[in-house]
Design a protein around this motif. Sequence first.
Motif, PDB file in Angstrom:
ATOM      1  N   SER A   1      59.780  42.278  -0.664  1.00 36.66           N
ATOM      2  CA  SER A   1      59.179  41.142  -1.362  1.00 36.66           C
ATOM      3  C   SER A   1      59.962  40.894  -2.646  1.00 36.66           C
ATOM      4  O   SER A   1      60.542  41.811  -3.234  1.00 36.66           O
ATOM      5  CB  SER A   1      57.707  41.399  -1.679  1.00 36.66           C
ATOM      6  OG  SER A   1      57.537  42.610  -2.389  1.00 36.66           O
TER       7      SER A   1
ATOM      8  N   VAL B   1      61.485  37.401  -5.521  1.00 41.14           N
ATOM      9  CA  VAL B   1      61.526  36.015  -5.969  1.00 41.14           C
ATOM     10  C   VAL B   1      62.955  35.504  -5.867  1.00 41.14           C
ATOM     11  O   VAL B   1      63.910  36.196  -6.250  1.00 41.14           O
ATOM     12  CB  VAL B   1      61.024  35.888  -7.419  1.00 41.14           C
ATOM     13  CG1 VAL B   1      61.149  34.464  -7.923  1.00 41.14           C
ATOM     14  CG2 VAL B   1      59.574  36.354  -7.520  1.00 41.14           C
TER      15      VAL B   1
ATOM     16  N   SER C   1      61.028  30.501  -5.986  1.00 44.96           N
ATOM     17  CA  SER C   1      60.391  30.655  -4.676  1.00 44.96           C
ATOM     18  C   SER C   1      60.048  32.122  -4.405  1.00 44.96           C
ATOM     19  O   SER C   1      60.812  33.023  -4.755  1.00 44.96           O
ATOM     20  CB  SER C   1      61.316  30.137  -3.571  1.00 44.96           C
ATOM     21  OG  SER C   1      61.746  28.814  -3.855  1.00 44.96           O
ATOM     22  N   ARG C   2      58.916  32.330  -3.750  1.00 41.54           N
ATOM     23  CA  ARG C   2      58.524  33.677  -3.346  1.00 41.54           C
ATOM     24  C   ARG C   2      59.015  33.972  -1.933  1.00 41.54           C
ATOM     25  O   ARG C   2      59.037  33.082  -1.080  1.00 41.54           O
ATOM     26  CB  ARG C   2      57.005  33.835  -3.401  1.00 41.54           C
ATOM     27  CG  ARG C   2      56.398  33.762  -4.796  1.00 41.54           C
ATOM     28  CD  ARG C   2      54.896  33.959  -4.715  1.00 41.54           C
ATOM     29  NE  ARG C   2      54.264  32.899  -3.945  1.00 41.54           N
ATOM     30  CZ  ARG C   2      53.081  33.020  -3.345  1.00 41.54           C
ATOM     31  NH1 ARG C   2      52.435  34.171  -3.379  1.00 41.54           N
ATOM     32  NH2 ARG C   2      52.567  32.001  -2.680  1.00 41.54           N
TER      33      ARG C   2
END
Length: 478
Positions: free
Chosen positions: A227, A229, A233-234
């Motif tokens: 996970s 960035v 945007s993620r």
Amino acid sequence: VLLHQFHDILPGSSIGRVYVEAEKAHQEIQKGACEMKEKALAALADSSNQEAVTVWNSLSFERQALVELPERFEKGARTLEGEAVPVQRMAGTPQAFAEGDGQTKAVVKALVKIPSCGAVSLIPTDACDAKAAEVSVAETAEGFVMENGKVRAVINRKGEVTSFILKSSGREFAAQPMNRLRLYKDVARMFDAWDIDSNYIHQEVEALTDARVELVSQGLEGVLKVSGVISNSRMVQYIRLAADSTRLTFDTEIDWKELHRLLKACFPVVVYCEHGINEIHVCVVARPAHCSKPYDKDRFEVCNHHYSAFCDGAHGAAVLNDCKYGISMNKNALELTLLRASTCPEMQADNRVHHFTYAFTAWEGSLAQSDVTRQGYELNVKPQLSAGAVKAFSAASINQANVILDTMKPAEDGSGDIILRLYESKKAAVTARVRCALGTKAYLCDMLENVTGEIPVENGEMTLPFKAFEVKTVRIKK
């Protein structure tokens, strides 16, 4: 479908209203297709066995796949014929940005062998006595090591693959960190949504930040969750390695909020060759992997279908995808284009949640000796599940790996005959034996399904010689 394959719809170069209408139409088409599929599978399976689940394979070769089963299979599973099937309860991987509580729920998965163009039925058991090769995932100071019986992959703390070794040869395929996400400024001089200008390569900006990698599961499937960035945007990505597989898969979801940006996944490999291989429909195209001529410089972005590869006579590596068809090949790097962010003719055209999958695989030997074509199909075509039981069967099979059954369909004349369309996939002439259990007589046809000659059928098999990239159409009569 064809109406919404218009040339301005496909590349994303229309106004926003076009996509609102096209998406609605596609959803209706998919709903209707799913209803047809469910009716067809229900007609083929015996619904009286309410405990059974049938797994269907539409591909023309036997495959081994991980499938998700109902909770009642948690203790174990076996086929209707009595063969034990490896089963494991593991953490699920839901869509990252979907609505809901965001909790990860456990699922039951089984590693199933499915016959070509056929099916196998599973029933639950009280104990799982099946033995299967497994994937181990070990954490180190630098990241994680994912390992099964065929490959050993090292993943760093940014989700990059710093090492990919085939155990059969001990060969290292990662020249530099692979699965490196690279972000560029992308401002076309004339046509924003139509063009990628070559100067993007000189305008790289920082891509993945705040990266975090964590272990999700191991056993029948090793899974890491990445996970982070990317600019505004993620991103959430699941890196998967299944037991007894050489394919490292990147299941990716990005909440894209960029303007004038281009995102690529870069795979620099230890394979040096003059040409890269791009698969397109029913064949492959060889294109230069360097820019020694002016027109090669203009081909900095090319198209591919299921995969692109670098290979020599001894070994090769490929990047596969399920929906991303633009790629660049720079010396020894395969760089798959993932997302763009044009602003004209529609501002914020691609700003939404995107879900896509790509993968990396490698092999020893020539392209013709590899399983890369089959791997591309496996990534794109998932096994189907339905309730009920059916005796294991294979409706068709081919003894040559480079010959693919692309289509099986009813004849257009309403006769009830079955049409098979086959092709040679690797520029390697071969004679194939094709078995089809759907009829007793076979005829060669043109692509309009007009008969051009009869094919001898012996013991349920026909012998078909294929030239390189040749397409053959066969009519099967009962």
